[in-house]
Motif scaffolding. Structure first.
Motif, PDB file in Angstrom:
ATOM      1  N   GLY A 149       0.813  -1.228   0.000  1.00 58.01           N
ATOM      2  CA  GLY A 149       0.000   0.000   0.000  1.00 58.01           C
ATOM      3  C   GLY A 149       0.834   1.260   0.000  1.00 58.01           C
ATOM      4  O   GLY A 149       0.429   2.290   0.538  1.00 58.01           O
ATOM      5  N   GLY A 150       2.033   1.228  -0.603  1.00 61.10           N
ATOM      6  CA  GLY A 150       2.807   2.452  -0.816  1.00 61.10           C
ATOM      7  C   GLY A 150       2.187   3.232  -1.974  1.00 61.10           C
ATOM      8  O   GLY A 150       1.047   2.948  -2.386  1.00 61.10           O
ATOM      9  N   TYR A 202      16.511   1.746   6.244  1.00 60.30           N
ATOM     10  CA  TYR A 202      15.831   0.908   5.250  1.00 60.30           C
ATOM     11  C   TYR A 202      16.841   0.180   4.397  1.00 60.30           C
ATOM     12  O   TYR A 202      17.774   0.809   3.909  1.00 60.30           O
ATOM     13  N   GLU A 231      18.019   7.544  -5.830  1.00 61.44           N
ATOM     14  CA  GLU A 231      17.006   6.905  -4.976  1.00 61.44           C
ATOM     15  C   GLU A 231      15.614   7.506  -5.142  1.00 61.44           C
ATOM     16  O   GLU A 231      14.687   7.136  -4.440  1.00 61.44           O
ATOM     17  N   GLY A 256       6.120   0.201  -9.475  1.00 65.40           N
ATOM     18  CA  GLY A 256       6.907   0.977  -8.515  1.00 65.40           C
ATOM     19  C   GLY A 256       8.245   0.351  -8.166  1.00 65.40           C
ATOM     20  O   GLY A 256       8.919  -0.274  -8.997  1.00 65.40           O
ATOM     21  N   ASP A 298       5.022  -4.336  -3.666  1.00 61.77           N
ATOM     22  CA  ASP A 298       5.577  -4.525  -2.323  1.00 61.77           C
ATOM     23  C   ASP A 298       6.915  -3.814  -2.130  1.00 61.77           C
ATOM     24  O   ASP A 298       7.638  -4.092  -1.172  1.00 61.77           O
ATOM     25  N   GLY A 299       7.231  -2.891  -3.023  1.00 63.88           N
ATOM     26  CA  GLY A 299       8.382  -2.017  -2.797  1.00 63.88           C
ATOM     27  C   GLY A 299       9.705  -2.672  -3.122  1.00 63.88           C
ATOM     28  O   GLY A 299       9.768  -3.844  -3.519  1.00 63.88           O
ATOM     29  N   PHE A 302      -3.765  -5.103   0.051  1.00 68.69           N
ATOM     30  CA  PHE A 302      -3.210  -5.583   1.316  1.00 68.69           C
ATOM     31  C   PHE A 302      -1.940  -4.810   1.640  1.00 68.69           C
ATOM     32  O   PHE A 302      -1.013  -4.752   0.828  1.00 68.69           O
ATOM     33  N   GLN A 333       0.788  -4.623   4.782  1.00 71.45           N
ATOM     34  CA  GLN A 333       1.121  -5.320   6.034  1.00 71.45           C
ATOM     35  C   GLN A 333       0.985  -4.404   7.251  1.00 71.45           C
ATOM     36  O   GLN A 333       0.640  -4.840   8.337  1.00 71.45           O
ATOM     37  N   VAL A 358       0.529 -10.140   2.856  1.00 68.58           N
ATOM     38  CA  VAL A 358       0.414 -11.299   1.964  1.00 68.58           C
ATOM     39  C   VAL A 358       1.652 -12.153   2.213  1.00 68.58           C
ATOM     40  O   VAL A 358       2.773 -11.634   2.215  1.00 68.58           O
ATOM     41  N   GLY A 386      11.954   7.896  -6.518  1.00 69.56           N
ATOM     42  CA  GLY A 386      11.111   6.885  -7.149  1.00 69.56           C
ATOM     43  C   GLY A 386       9.636   7.010  -6.840  1.00 69.56           C
ATOM     44  O   GLY A 386       8.832   6.201  -7.317  1.00 69.56           O
ATOM     45  N   TYR A 387       9.272   8.033  -6.057  1.00 68.96           N
ATOM     46  CA  TYR A 387       7.866   8.177  -5.701  1.00 68.96           C
ATOM     47  C   TYR A 387       7.025   8.430  -6.959  1.00 68.96           C
ATOM     48  O   TYR A 387       5.957   7.852  -7.141  1.00 68.96           O
ATOM     49  N   HIS A 388       7.528   9.308  -7.805  1.00 72.00           N
ATOM     50  CA  HIS A 388       6.776   9.700  -9.001  1.00 72.00           C
ATOM     51  C   HIS A 388       6.535   8.531  -9.949  1.00 72.00           C
ATOM     52  O   HIS A 388       5.437   8.339 -10.460  1.00 72.00           O
ATOM     53  N   ALA A 430       2.698   3.170  -5.168  1.00 73.70           N
ATOM     54  CA  ALA A 430       2.334   2.361  -6.343  1.00 73.70           C
ATOM     55  C   ALA A 430       1.043   1.598  -6.075  1.00 73.70           C
ATOM     56  O   ALA A 430       0.117   1.609  -6.890  1.00 73.70           O
ATOM     57  N   GLY A 431       0.971   0.923  -4.922  1.00 76.30           N
ATOM     58  CA  GLY A 431      -0.201   0.109  -4.622  1.00 76.30           C
ATOM     59  C   GLY A 431      -1.456   0.951  -4.445  1.00 76.30           C
ATOM     60  O   GLY A 431      -2.532   0.606  -4.962  1.00 76.30           O
ATOM     61  N   VAL A 446       2.822  -0.719   9.018  1.00 73.70           N
ATOM     62  CA  VAL A 446       4.095  -0.416   9.661  1.00 73.70           C
ATOM     63  C   VAL A 446       3.840   0.685  10.698  1.00 73.70           C
ATOM     64  O   VAL A 446       3.178   1.673  10.394  1.00 73.70           O
TER      65      VAL A 446
HETATM   66  C1  LIG Z   1      16.092   6.751   2.165  1.00 71.86           C
HETATM   67  C2  LIG Z   1      15.245   6.884   0.957  1.00 71.86           C
HETATM   68  C3  LIG Z   1      15.038   8.128   0.434  1.00 71.86           C
HETATM   69  C4  LIG Z   1      14.204   8.313  -0.648  1.00 71.86           C
HETATM   70  N1  LIG Z   1      13.986   9.558  -1.084  1.00 71.86           N
HETATM   71  C5  LIG Z   1      13.129   9.780  -2.088  1.00 71.86           C
HETATM   72  C6  LIG Z   1      12.822  11.090  -2.509  1.00 71.86           C
HETATM   73  O1  LIG Z   1      13.300  12.059  -1.938  1.00 71.86           O
HETATM   74  N2  LIG Z   1      11.961  11.259  -3.547  1.00 71.86           N
HETATM   75  C7  LIG Z   1      11.411  10.195  -4.182  1.00 71.86           C
HETATM   76  O2  LIG Z   1      10.646  10.390  -5.137  1.00 71.86           O
HETATM   77  N3  LIG Z   1      11.684   8.927  -3.793  1.00 71.86           N
HETATM   78  C8  LIG Z   1      12.515   8.705  -2.764  1.00 71.86           C
HETATM   79  N4  LIG Z   1      12.795   7.437  -2.361  1.00 71.86           N
HETATM   80  C9  LIG Z   1      12.229   6.321  -3.126  1.00 71.86           C
HETATM   81  C10 LIG Z   1      10.790   6.066  -2.773  1.00 71.86           C
HETATM   82  O3  LIG Z   1      10.664   5.951  -1.379  1.00 71.86           O
HETATM   83  C11 LIG Z   1      10.348   4.776  -3.471  1.00 71.86           C
HETATM   84  O4  LIG Z   1      10.664   4.834  -4.834  1.00 71.86           O
HETATM   85  C12 LIG Z   1       8.856   4.563  -3.317  1.00 71.86           C
HETATM   86  O5  LIG Z   1       8.523   4.447  -1.952  1.00 71.86           O
HETATM   87  C13 LIG Z   1       8.405   3.310  -4.044  1.00 71.86           C
HETATM   88  O6  LIG Z   1       7.027   3.182  -3.835  1.00 71.86           O
HETATM   89  P1  LIG Z   1       6.348   1.757  -3.825  1.00 71.86           P
HETATM   90  O7  LIG Z   1       4.892   1.973  -3.590  1.00 71.86           O
HETATM   91  O8  LIG Z   1       6.747   1.021  -5.020  1.00 71.86           O
HETATM   92  O9  LIG Z   1       7.001   0.991  -2.598  1.00 71.86           O
HETATM   93  P2  LIG Z   1       6.988   1.327  -1.038  1.00 71.86           P
HETATM   94  O10 LIG Z   1       6.769   2.755  -0.778  1.00 71.86           O
HETATM   95  O11 LIG Z   1       8.190   0.657  -0.478  1.00 71.86           O
HETATM   96  O12 LIG Z   1       5.681   0.570  -0.526  1.00 71.86           O
HETATM   97  C14 LIG Z   1       5.620  -0.818  -0.470  1.00 71.86           C
HETATM   98  C15 LIG Z   1       4.593  -1.178   0.596  1.00 71.86           C
HETATM   99  O13 LIG Z   1       4.353  -2.574   0.552  1.00 71.86           O
HETATM  100  C16 LIG Z   1       4.190  -3.044   1.865  1.00 71.86           C
HETATM  101  N5  LIG Z   1       4.471  -4.475   1.813  1.00 71.86           N
HETATM  102  C17 LIG Z   1       5.660  -5.063   1.568  1.00 71.86           C
HETATM  103  N6  LIG Z   1       5.535  -6.404   1.577  1.00 71.86           N
HETATM  104  C18 LIG Z   1       4.223  -6.651   1.807  1.00 71.86           C
HETATM  105  C19 LIG Z   1       3.468  -7.860   1.923  1.00 71.86           C
HETATM  106  N7  LIG Z   1       4.048  -9.054   1.800  1.00 71.86           N
HETATM  107  N8  LIG Z   1       2.149  -7.767   2.198  1.00 71.86           N
HETATM  108  C20 LIG Z   1       1.547  -6.546   2.318  1.00 71.86           C
HETATM  109  N9  LIG Z   1       2.224  -5.388   2.229  1.00 71.86           N
HETATM  110  C21 LIG Z   1       3.546  -5.447   1.974  1.00 71.86           C
HETATM  111  C22 LIG Z   1       5.182  -2.230   2.677  1.00 71.86           C
HETATM  112  O14 LIG Z   1       4.819  -2.177   4.042  1.00 71.86           O
HETATM  113  C23 LIG Z   1       5.080  -0.860   2.012  1.00 71.86           C
HETATM  114  O15 LIG Z   1       4.150  -0.007   2.644  1.00 71.86           O
HETATM  115  C24 LIG Z   1      13.611   7.207  -1.263  1.00 71.86           C
HETATM  116  C25 LIG Z   1      13.832   5.926  -0.766  1.00 71.86           C
HETATM  117  C26 LIG Z   1      14.642   5.767   0.344  1.00 71.86           C
HETATM  118  C27 LIG Z   1      14.841   4.396   0.911  1.00 71.86           C
END
Ligand SMILES: Cc1cc2nc3c(=O)[nH]c(=O)nc-3n(C[C@H](O)[C@H](O)[C@H](O)COP(=O)(O)OP(=O)(O)OC[C@H]3O[C@@H](n4cnc5c(N)ncnc54)[C@H](O)[C@@H]3O)c2cc1C
Length: 462
Positions: A11-12, A318, A349, A338, A170-171, A32, A34, A134, A351-353, A14-15, A36
């Motif tokens: 649920g970051g 992290y 690093e 994502g 799931d990041g 889903f 998990q 999951v 990757g939010y966008h 992307a999700g 945090v």
């Molecule tokens: C230190 C740091 C600094 C950063 N700075 C920036 C920045 O300044 N600008 C920017 O754009 N990006 C930044 N990023 C990158 C950005 O955080 C990621 O690119 C972004 O969070 C990816 O989004 P996501 O939804 O793919 O994954 P995530 O945000 O990692 O979300 C994944 C989610 O899945 C959940 N999950 C994992 N496994 C499971 C499971 N089995 N069941 C259910 N849930 C699960 C996790 O709890 C989490 O909430 C940074 C990253 C780090 C580590």
């Protein structure tokens, strides 16, 4: 067994965006997360790695009108960024990209932004189950469904659920993604070889610190990065201004790197001759603050840690795996979005966008039974950004302190416009600029036509 159209793992950004788009297009959607715990949230929520900086053109990549983002999410509007090398610095006041957002960028409250995306998904009708992880995903490629393969998800509460489509979000730790995709990789190959090679594994560490007013004023409208100060690929400390006088001070560094692996340790400002091993994240931060501000301030008392933020007493750590992206096994009704698919930049690093945008595309396509277009559409939407990041990561991979000084010197000479401010077509900046530009173009050419994809769709076996 419960059955849904679209199940989303994670649920970051992307999700949550996948869930919003899928539900908005009429699919029965369950997400889903998990869950945090964080100091800055009462309830469990997404992980919300809180280092959030957003550049102007990234808002357009997210496909948001910046005016719709609630004010309380934006912490600081930015006028520029400063890259500090060992003896040369460069300041950029424009990203050099067309963008609708009127400033250089902004820093934002990551947990609030993630929560806003959850609200939007819930409003669209998605069922968000925060606190349920999951634990396993199995795909039935020969399912009798007219829409092809189906998936059985096993949940942390022991329940099971069947879904027609899954979006893996799931990041960058990819707890479910790796095994889920290995169902379709050829014998002897694992998706982890592409997504989690040892050299892509980093640790990110950050602290919230409160700065004296006059010191905070020096960077209240800019991001500050120090390159060439510590050894390792994508190893650099930074400061991002937050609200009031609080800034996040953090770094990323490779996991498993040893002092013996470092060529010329004496050339790095954050290493000391007495080191018998590489410093920890918190030690690096102390050394940085001491070097930069220690002559005027007592770092521990004048720039204290703010303990009611972040994940644990004002700090966050992290593991992160940033690499080149993979295609999704869309023939198995799976989209990876994502950080899980490798969109977090190995250069900076960010990757939010790209997480938001790939999530939006995956959710919409899953809901409209057109997931087969996913690999083409994500490349259309974020391909240029991925290409830029991959090429920059390649160029700087072997950079040591002198190389950073050289590059910043060239960038200073080149300031003035072009497709990227750092790499602009300004030959007037001399031979060094030509060299930098040639290296950029050569690598970009090498990755043309989606060549940056590490695991192409055709390599999956169904
Ligand atoms: C230190 C740091 C600094 C950063 N700075 C920036 C920045 O300044 N600008 C920017 O754009 N990006 C930044 N990023 C990158 C950005 O955080 C990621 O690119 C972004 O969070 C990816 O989004 P996501 O939804 O793919 O994954 P995530 O945000 O990692 O979300 C994944 C989610 O899945 C959940 N999950 C994992 N496994 C499971 C499971 N089995 N069941 C259910 N849930 C699960 C996790 O709890 C989490 O909430 C940074 C990253 C780090 C580590």
């Amino acid at each position: 067994m419960e059955r849904v159209d679209v199940a989303i793992v994670g649920g970051g950004p992307a999700g949550a965006c996948a869930a919003e788009r899928a539900a908005a297009h009429g699919a029965e959607t369950v997400l889903f997360e998990q869950g945090v715990p964080r100091e800055d949230r009462d309830e469990l929520g997404p992980d919300s790695t809180d280092a959030a900086g957003m550049l102007d053109y990234w808002v357009d990549i997210m496909d948001f009108d910046y005016r719709e983002i609630p004010d309380e999410i934006i912490l600081r509007e930015l006028e520029g960024t400063e890259f500090v090398g060992p003896s040369t610095s460069v300041e950029l006041t424009t990203t050099g990209m067309d963008a609708s957002y009127p400033k250089f960028g902004y820093t934002f409250h990551r947990a609030r932004m993630d929560d806003w995306l959850h609200e939007r998904a819930a409003d669209a009708g998605a069922d968000l189950r925060v606190g349920t992880g999951v634990t396993d995903l199995e795909t039935d490629l020969r399912a009798s469904s007219p829409k092809g393969p189906t998936h059985t998800l096993t949940l942390s509460n022991g329940d099971q659920l069947e879904a027609q489509y899954v979006v893996l979000a799931d990041g960058p730790q990819r707890r479910i993604t790796l095994d889920a995709l290995d169902q379709f990789t050829p014998p002897g190959r694992s998706i982890a070889d592409s997504l989690s090679p040892p050299e892509a594994n980093h640790i990110a560490y950050q602290e919230y610190r409160e700065f004296p007013e006059e010191l905070f004023a020096e960077f209240e409208d800019r991001l500050k990065f120090w390159w060439g100060y510590m050894p390792g690929e994508t190893a650099y400390p930074w400061i991002f201004p937050n609200d009031s006088r609080v800034a996040r001070v953090g770094l990323t560094m490779p996991i498993g790197m040893q002092l013996e692996d470092v060529d010329d340790p004496a050339s790095y400002k954050l290493l000391e001759p007495s080191d018998s091993q590489l410093p920890s994240g918190s030690e690096y931060i102390s050394r940085l603050l001491e070097q930069e501000y220690g002559d005027e301030y007592d770092v521990e008392s004048d720039i204290p840690r703010v303990e009611d933020r972040g994940k644990s007493k004002g700090t966050e750590t992290y593991p992160i795996s940033s690499t080149r992206p993979i295609d999704s096994p869309v023939g198995a009704n799976v989209a990876v979005a994502g950080g899980a698919m490798g969109t977090t930049s190995a250069f900076h690093e960010g990757g939010y966008h790209v997480a938001v945008r790939t999530g939006k595309i995956a959710g919409r396509l899953a809901a409209t039974d057109s997931l087969e277009h996913y690999n083409d559409l994500w490349k259309q939407a974020i391909g240029d950004e991925v290409l830029r990041n991959v090429v920059f990561a390649d160029i700087v991979r072997e950079y040591g302190p002198d190389d950073w000084d050289w590059a910043f010197g060239v960038a200073n000479d080149m300031q003035g416009g072009g497709d990227d401010e750092l790499i602009s077509n300004r030959f007037s900046a001399g031979l060094d600029a030509v060299k930098l530009l040639a290296s950029y173009r050569k690598r970009k050419f090498g990755y043309r036509d989606g060549g940056y994809v590490q695991f192409p769709e055709d390599d999956y076996l169904y």
